[in-house]
Design an enzyme around this catalytic site. Structure first.
Site, PDB file in Angstrom:
ATOM      1  N   ASP A 218       3.211  -6.415 -12.846  1.00 42.82           N
ATOM      2  CA  ASP A 218       2.739  -6.128 -11.480  1.00 42.82           C
ATOM      3  C   ASP A 218       2.165  -7.193 -10.916  1.00 42.82           C
ATOM      4  O   ASP A 218       0.898  -7.640 -11.324  1.00 42.82           O
ATOM      5  CB  ASP A 218       1.961  -4.925 -11.551  1.00 42.82           C
ATOM      6  CG  ASP A 218       1.517  -4.265 -10.318  1.00 42.82           C
ATOM      7  OD1 ASP A 218       1.958  -4.714  -9.077  1.00 42.82           O
ATOM      8  OD2 ASP A 218       0.974  -3.233  -9.942  1.00 42.82           O
TER       9      ASP A 218
ATOM     10  N   ALA B 148      -0.200  -8.575 -15.469  1.00 43.72           N
ATOM     11  CA  ALA B 148      -0.790  -8.863 -14.151  1.00 43.72           C
ATOM     12  C   ALA B 148      -0.506 -10.158 -13.497  1.00 43.72           C
ATOM     13  O   ALA B 148      -0.953 -11.164 -14.508  1.00 43.72           O
ATOM     14  CB  ALA B 148      -2.433  -8.729 -14.105  1.00 43.72           C
TER      15      ALA B 148
ATOM     16  N   ARG C 165      -7.535   1.933 -12.624  1.00 45.98           N
ATOM     17  CA  ARG C 165      -6.628   3.177 -12.842  1.00 45.98           C
ATOM     18  C   ARG C 165      -5.813   3.220 -14.251  1.00 45.98           C
ATOM     19  O   ARG C 165      -5.357   4.141 -14.679  1.00 45.98           O
ATOM     20  CB  ARG C 165      -5.479   2.994 -11.815  1.00 45.98           C
ATOM     21  CG  ARG C 165      -5.705   3.458 -10.697  1.00 45.98           C
ATOM     22  CD  ARG C 165      -4.369   3.728  -9.786  1.00 45.98           C
ATOM     23  NE  ARG C 165      -3.373   2.646  -9.729  1.00 45.98           N
ATOM     24  CZ  ARG C 165      -3.362   1.494  -8.844  1.00 45.98           C
ATOM     25  NH1 ARG C 165      -4.014   1.618  -7.911  1.00 45.98           N
ATOM     26  NH2 ARG C 165      -2.326   0.607  -9.207  1.00 45.98           N
TER      27      ARG C 165
ATOM     28  N   GLY D  28       2.473   2.647  -2.771  1.00 41.27           N
ATOM     29  CA  GLY D  28       1.976   3.597  -4.107  1.00 41.27           C
ATOM     30  C   GLY D  28       3.057   2.884  -5.100  1.00 41.27           C
ATOM     31  O   GLY D  28       3.082   3.707  -5.998  1.00 41.27           O
ATOM     32  N   LYS D  29       3.541   1.836  -5.019  1.00 45.38           N
ATOM     33  CA  LYS D  29       4.551   1.369  -5.987  1.00 45.38           C
ATOM     34  C   LYS D  29       3.736   1.265  -7.230  1.00 45.38           C
ATOM     35  O   LYS D  29       4.412   1.318  -8.398  1.00 45.38           O
ATOM     36  CB  LYS D  29       5.159   0.292  -5.528  1.00 45.38           C
ATOM     37  CG  LYS D  29       4.495  -1.066  -4.931  1.00 45.38           C
ATOM     38  CD  LYS D  29       5.423  -1.979  -4.355  1.00 45.38           C
ATOM     39  CE  LYS D  29       4.795  -3.065  -3.659  1.00 45.38           C
ATOM     40  NZ  LYS D  29       3.835  -2.609  -2.871  1.00 45.38           N
TER      41      LYS D  29
ATOM     42  N   ARG E  22       0.878  -1.074   0.019  1.00 43.31           N
ATOM     43  CA  ARG E  22      -0.022   0.128   0.137  1.00 43.31           C
ATOM     44  C   ARG E  22       0.854   1.373  -0.085  1.00 43.31           C
ATOM     45  O   ARG E  22       0.322   2.185   0.584  1.00 43.31           O
ATOM     46  CB  ARG E  22      -1.056  -0.016   1.293  1.00 43.31           C
ATOM     47  CG  ARG E  22      -1.997  -1.109   1.388  1.00 43.31           C
ATOM     48  CD  ARG E  22      -2.866  -1.251   0.151  1.00 43.31           C
ATOM     49  NE  ARG E  22      -4.032  -2.122   0.496  1.00 43.31           N
ATOM     50  CZ  ARG E  22      -5.286  -1.979   0.057  1.00 43.31           C
ATOM     51  NH1 ARG E  22      -5.530  -1.103  -0.791  1.00 43.31           N
ATOM     52  NH2 ARG E  22      -5.937  -3.029   0.370  1.00 43.31           N
TER      53      ARG E  22
ATOM     54  N   HIS F 227      -7.003  -1.687  -9.544  1.00 37.06           N
ATOM     55  CA  HIS F 227      -5.939  -1.668 -10.490  1.00 37.06           C
ATOM     56  C   HIS F 227      -6.411  -1.628 -11.778  1.00 37.06           C
ATOM     57  O   HIS F 227      -5.749  -0.559 -12.333  1.00 37.06           O
ATOM     58  CB  HIS F 227      -5.085  -2.814 -10.309  1.00 37.06           C
ATOM     59  CG  HIS F 227      -4.351  -2.838  -9.030  1.00 37.06           C
ATOM     60  ND1 HIS F 227      -2.775  -2.777  -9.382  1.00 37.06           N
ATOM     61  CD2 HIS F 227      -4.234  -2.924  -7.753  1.00 37.06           C
ATOM     62  CE1 HIS F 227      -2.205  -2.678  -8.082  1.00 37.06           C
ATOM     63  NE2 HIS F 227      -2.949  -2.760  -7.407  1.00 37.06           N
TER      64      HIS F 227
END
Length: 187
Positions: A92, A40, A61, A20-21, A18, A58
């Site tokens: 990610d 993903a 965004r 912000g990476k 959490r 995710h």
């Protein structure tokens, strides 16, 4: 006539949960002005509502123009199929990918890690890898927890040694470790 091979730009974005990476990695991808391929690594679990909400946030965004690939296991094989010097590959996250492979024995994991490192050296374009920092707390009391923490820490260190840039995102702040720090010699 030989074709010109443009070396890749490898960026590692790491930090705690959490922090912000992912948002920072997405910002870097947008700023690249390249075609973005977002990989993903999470596995969907419809019975886990909280996880589904995280995935949805995710997704909301991300720009609609990004190509999205859901790759929970076969990351190296997927990366091998991607080509193009005008691409930005955003993975990610490595921690989630590693968790999906956690039951691999040590030799199999070493081979998996080596294959990833080899393909990253060959890819053109920009590659952004998001990875969690897990080793800042207590040593896990169970074997799988220690295995996860140790494997991810070693992987991020290997990647940091070959990356063009390494960012630490914590508390909502971004630090460029490549500019601020001094790399340790590889083991």
């Amino acid at each position: 006539m030989n074709s010109l091979i443009i070396p890749s730009e490898l960026i590692v974005v790491t930090g705690p949960a959490r922090s912000g990476k992912s948002e920072w990695a997405e910002t870097l991808a947008i700023q690249s002005e390249k075609q973005v391929i977002y990989i993903a690594t999470s596995q969907r679990d419809p019975s886990d509502q909280e996880w589904q909400i995280r995935i949805q946030k995710h997704q909301e965004r991300r720009p609609m123009s990004w190509e999205i690939l859901e790759v929970p296991i076969n990351l190296t094989a997927t990366l091998e199929k991607i080509s193009g010097q005008n691409t930005c590959i955003l993975v990610d996250s490595l921690g989630t990918w590693l968790a999906n492979l956690l039951e691999q024995d040590e030799i199999t994991w070493e081979n998996t890690q080596d294959q990833l490192l080899k393909i990253l050296d060959k890819l053109p374009g920009m590659i952004i890898l998001v990875a969690e920092e897990t080793g800042w707390g207590v040593v896990p009391a169970y074997v799988m927890g220690r295995t996860f923490r140790d494997r991810l820490g070693a992987l991020v260190r290997h990647l940091g040694a070959i990356a063009n840039s390494v960012y630490l995102v914590t508390g909502g702040y971004v630090l460029n470790l490549t500019q601020l720090g001094s790399p340790l010699e590889s083991k």
